[in-house]
Scaffold this motif. Structure first.
Motif, PDB file in Angstrom:
ATOM      1  N   PHE A  62       0.874  -1.302  -0.060  1.00 43.15           N
ATOM      2  CA  PHE A  62      -0.063  -0.067  -0.014  1.00 43.15           C
ATOM      3  C   PHE A  62       0.903   1.206   0.076  1.00 43.15           C
ATOM      4  N   GLU A  63       0.466   2.301  -0.347  1.00 42.04           N
ATOM      5  CA  GLU A  63       0.853   3.541  -0.355  1.00 42.04           C
ATOM      6  C   GLU A  63       0.267   4.639   0.572  1.00 42.04           C
ATOM      7  N   VAL A  64       0.817   5.617   1.056  1.00 38.48           N
ATOM      8  CA  VAL A  64       0.309   6.445   1.815  1.00 38.48           C
ATOM      9  C   VAL A  64       0.848   7.970   1.396  1.00 38.48           C
ATOM     10  N   GLU A  65      -0.181   8.805   1.067  1.00 39.86           N
ATOM     11  CA  GLU A  65       0.353  10.076   0.391  1.00 39.86           C
ATOM     12  C   GLU A  65       0.571  11.073   1.611  1.00 39.86           C
ATOM     13  N   GLU A  66       1.375  12.019   1.155  1.00 37.06           N
ATOM     14  CA  GLU A  66       1.428  13.327   2.168  1.00 37.06           C
ATOM     15  C   GLU A  66      -0.018  13.857   2.778  1.00 37.06           C
ATOM     16  N   GLY A  67       0.111  13.700   3.956  1.00 32.72           N
ATOM     17  CA  GLY A  67      -1.119  14.380   4.671  1.00 32.72           C
ATOM     18  C   GLY A  67      -2.479  13.480   4.856  1.00 32.72           C
ATOM     19  N   GLU A  68      -2.144  12.310   4.373  1.00 33.04           N
ATOM     20  CA  GLU A  68      -3.192  11.324   4.272  1.00 33.04           C
ATOM     21  C   GLU A  68      -3.456  10.445   5.681  1.00 33.04           C
ATOM     22  N   LEU A  69      -4.485  10.110   5.813  1.00 31.50           N
ATOM     23  CA  LEU A  69      -4.856   9.338   6.886  1.00 31.50           C
ATOM     24  C   LEU A  69      -5.253   7.999   6.473  1.00 31.50           C
ATOM     25  N   PHE A  70      -4.528   6.920   6.592  1.00 29.35           N
ATOM     26  CA  PHE A  70      -4.863   5.593   5.947  1.00 29.35           C
ATOM     27  C   PHE A  70      -5.076   4.590   6.950  1.00 29.35           C
ATOM     28  N   GLY A  71      -6.294   3.837   6.631  1.00 32.66           N
ATOM     29  CA  GLY A  71      -6.812   2.704   7.724  1.00 32.66           C
ATOM     30  C   GLY A  71      -6.497   1.456   7.507  1.00 32.66           C
ATOM     31  N   LEU A  72      -5.859   0.852   8.253  1.00 36.95           N
ATOM     32  CA  LEU A  72      -5.339  -0.669   7.752  1.00 36.95           C
ATOM     33  C   LEU A  72      -6.529  -1.430   9.026  1.00 36.95           C
ATOM     34  N   VAL A  73      -7.433  -2.038   8.417  1.00 40.67           N
ATOM     35  CA  VAL A  73      -8.499  -2.602   9.043  1.00 40.67           C
ATOM     36  C   VAL A  73      -8.847  -4.189   8.668  1.00 40.67           C
ATOM     37  N   GLY A  74      -8.948  -4.938   9.775  1.00 42.38           N
ATOM     38  CA  GLY A  74      -9.276  -6.365   9.508  1.00 42.38           C
ATOM     39  C   GLY A  74      -9.426  -6.960  11.062  1.00 42.38           C
ATOM     40  N   PRO A  75      -9.842  -8.255  10.908  1.00 44.23           N
ATOM     41  CA  PRO A  75      -9.973  -9.033  12.223  1.00 44.23           C
ATOM     42  C   PRO A  75      -8.735  -9.411  13.089  1.00 44.23           C
ATOM     43  N   SER A  76      -8.943  -9.288  14.360  1.00 48.41           N
ATOM     44  CA  SER A  76      -7.935  -9.619  15.297  1.00 48.41           C
ATOM     45  C   SER A  76      -7.082 -10.740  14.888  1.00 48.41           C
ATOM     46  N   GLY A  77      -5.641 -10.825  14.821  1.00 49.34           N
ATOM     47  CA  GLY A  77      -4.857 -11.648  14.183  1.00 49.34           C
ATOM     48  C   GLY A  77      -4.511 -11.788  12.837  1.00 49.34           C
ATOM     49  N   CYS A  78      -5.133 -10.816  12.099  1.00 47.92           N
ATOM     50  CA  CYS A  78      -4.665 -10.770  10.539  1.00 47.92           C
ATOM     51  C   CYS A  78      -3.460 -10.117  10.163  1.00 47.92           C
ATOM     52  N   GLY A  79      -2.804  -9.596  11.107  1.00 41.33           N
ATOM     53  CA  GLY A  79      -1.402  -9.084  10.753  1.00 41.33           C
ATOM     54  C   GLY A  79      -1.114  -7.628  10.709  1.00 41.33           C
ATOM     55  N   LYS A  80      -2.162  -7.060  11.203  1.00 40.73           N
ATOM     56  CA  LYS A  80      -2.081  -5.351  11.128  1.00 40.73           C
ATOM     57  C   LYS A  80      -0.965  -4.810  11.941  1.00 40.73           C
ATOM     58  N   THR A  81      -0.923  -5.190  13.281  1.00 41.84           N
ATOM     59  CA  THR A  81       0.114  -4.825  14.057  1.00 41.84           C
ATOM     60  C   THR A  81       1.633  -5.017  13.558  1.00 41.84           C
ATOM     61  N   THR A  82       1.495  -6.463  12.893  1.00 42.34           N
ATOM     62  CA  THR A  82       3.084  -6.655  12.503  1.00 42.34           C
ATOM     63  C   THR A  82       3.496  -5.900  11.462  1.00 42.34           C
ATOM     64  N   ALA A  83       2.593  -5.500  10.448  1.00 42.72           N
ATOM     65  CA  ALA A  83       2.915  -4.551   9.210  1.00 42.72           C
ATOM     66  C   ALA A  83       3.207  -3.246  10.063  1.00 42.72           C
ATOM     67  N   LEU A  84       2.479  -2.659  10.883  1.00 42.70           N
ATOM     68  CA  LEU A  84       3.005  -1.566  11.589  1.00 42.70           C
ATOM     69  C   LEU A  84       4.271  -1.539  12.080  1.00 42.70           C
ATOM     70  N   ARG A  85       4.624  -2.622  12.977  1.00 41.70           N
ATOM     71  CA  ARG A  85       5.730  -2.755  13.546  1.00 41.70           C
ATOM     72  C   ARG A  85       7.014  -3.045  12.586  1.00 41.70           C
ATOM     73  N   ILE A  86       6.579  -3.361  11.319  1.00 45.45           N
ATOM     74  CA  ILE A  86       7.629  -3.410  10.342  1.00 45.45           C
ATOM     75  C   ILE A  86       7.911  -2.286   9.729  1.00 45.45           C
ATOM     76  N   ILE A  87       7.050  -1.367   9.638  1.00 47.83           N
ATOM     77  CA  ILE A  87       7.268   0.036   9.126  1.00 47.83           C
ATOM     78  C   ILE A  87       7.837   1.037   9.877  1.00 47.83           C
ATOM     79  N   ALA A  88       7.664   0.475  11.443  1.00 44.45           N
ATOM     80  CA  ALA A  88       8.236   1.378  12.500  1.00 44.45           C
ATOM     81  C   ALA A  88       9.583   1.004  12.472  1.00 44.45           C
ATOM     82  N   GLY A  89      10.175  -0.233  11.996  1.00 45.69           N
ATOM     83  CA  GLY A  89      11.414  -0.696  12.248  1.00 45.69           C
ATOM     84  C   GLY A  89      11.785  -1.605  13.355  1.00 45.69           C
ATOM     85  N   PHE A  90      10.534  -2.001  14.012  1.00 49.66           N
ATOM     86  CA  PHE A  90      10.806  -2.928  15.454  1.00 49.66           C
ATOM     87  C   PHE A  90      11.030  -4.409  14.886  1.00 49.66           C
TER      88      PHE A  90
END
Ligand code: ATP
Length: 368
Positions: free
Chosen positions: A28-56
């Protein structure tokens, strides 16, 4: 052309071989100033994607770029603190022994105190906590703690903020106003954000665009109205709200179904599964030779009514204005007011415009 603020390309992640991949080709891509929602049921991998973007976390494959510069990928791993990304955690992660002001100052620990103090005060004013500098987190409401956490991540003026279920600890009364305030703050400051949530309503009301995830894969990305009104898979249709999934025999732009002849949102041939949301079907007085249904149940909700109607061997959910007269036992005609949306075909083909984002994952194809 400017590159998007954030580009996430083909992320894969497996923690344990037995459990299989937690992320599968996430783009996915996020534009300047954009609020992008990653939505899905528990355990689908959302936090993992976020932690990879953060570098954790490191991805097994894939790449991430911030303003066109690689921050993660093949032989690239920029440390989290060098990425200029803020993170707001589910539990706020405030230091309980530090005051509100000290918590926000902590986000600025690399700046001289003479710069950090006025900046912390400025951000606290911005989030409406200017008068609570000296309180401890335990002396604040959940909504106020949430705003301190947001102030702490906004203070260093990050390019991007990652919000992981930031409202899950708020009670219903605070939820709506806090969502609204946070969206306004991000927009006011021009801060881009990725919001992770399992709550489809939160994603649709807060985000400019959403990506719906299931089993580690993004099934559809788009503006909320488009994804809600034109879901591309049965999962997306059902996850974003109530819907009726009906099997039909398509021949071009029309299909034969238990509701009679339906208009389709696009051309297809053979067996298709279509989605008609409760508000996309009207109930009317039947005329002769029309397929009719029987009202099984009615729920009056003030601003609208929800009916359960049996047609053949199917039960459909229909939403009507509060004034519609039907009662349990009535015979009614069901008339779609919009074209039915194809969410699967017998060939299992991904819809043309959906193929880039893997909207029909292999798993989905197998199911169809
Ligand atoms: P939730 O909304 O419940 O937080 P999520 O969609 O954010 O869910 P993740 O937290 O990304 O999902 O977890 C996806 C899967 O990966 C889960 O099955 C989880 O148990 C697993 N997982 C996450 N982190 C690890 C880890 N460090 N080690 C092993 N498995 C993990």
């Amino acid at each position: 052309m400017n590159s998007p603020l954030l580009q996430v390309e083909g992320l894969w992640k497996t923690f344990s071989r037995d459990d299989g991949p937690v992320l599968q080709d996430v783009h996915f891509e996020v534009e300047e100033g954009e609020l992008f929602g990653l939505v899905g049921p528990s355990g689908c991998g959302k936090t993992t994607a976020l932690r990879i973007i953060a570098g954790f976390e490191h991805p097994d494959a894939g790449a991430i770029a911030l303003r066109g510069n690689a921050i993660a990928g093949d032989r690239v791993h920029m440390p989290p603190e060098a990425r200029g990304i803020g993170f707001v955690f589910q539990d706020y992660a405030l230091f309980p022994h530090l005051t509100v002001l000290e918590n926000v100052m902590f986000g600025l620990h690399r700046q001289p105190k003479s710069d950090a103090l006025p900046r912390a005060e400025e951000v606290l004013d911005m989030v409406g906590l200017g008068s609570l500098h000296n309180r401890l987190p335990s002396q604040l409401s959940g909504g106020q703690q949430q705003r301190v956490a947001l102030a702490r991540s906004l203070a260093p003026a990050p390019r991007l903020i990652l919000l992981d279920e930031p409202f899950s600890n708020l009670d219903a009364a605070l939820l709506l106003t806090t969502r609204h305030e946070v969206r306004n703050l991000l927009k006011q400051t021009g801060t881009s954000a990725v919001l992770v949530t399992h709550d489809q309503e939160e994603a649709m009301t807060m985000a400019d665009r959403i990506a719906v995830m299931q089993d580690g894969a993004i099934e559809q990305t788009g503006v909320p109205e488009e994804v809600y009104r034109r879901p591309r898979t049965p999962f997306v249709a059902q996850f974003l709200g109530a819907t009726n999934l009906i099997s039909a025999a398509a021949d071009g732009k029309h299909a034969q179904s238990l509701l009679g002849r339906l208009c389709l949102d696009r051309k297809a041939q053979g067996t298709v599964l279509v989605s008609l949301r409760p508000e996309q079907v009207a109930l009317e007085t039947p005329t002769v030779q029309e397929i009719v249904g029987e009202v099984l149940a009615r729920e009056f909700k003030g601003h609208d009514q929800t009916y359960r109607v049996r047609v053949g061997d199917m039960e459909l959910v229909i939403q009507t204005p509060p004034t519609s007269p039907w009662r349990v036992g009535d015979q009614v005609a069901l008339r779609p007011v919009e074209p039915a949306v194809i969410v699967a075909t017998s060939q299992g083909h991904a819809p043309v415009e959906a193929s880039r984002n893997g909207l029909f994952s292999d798993k989905q194809k197998a199911r169809n």
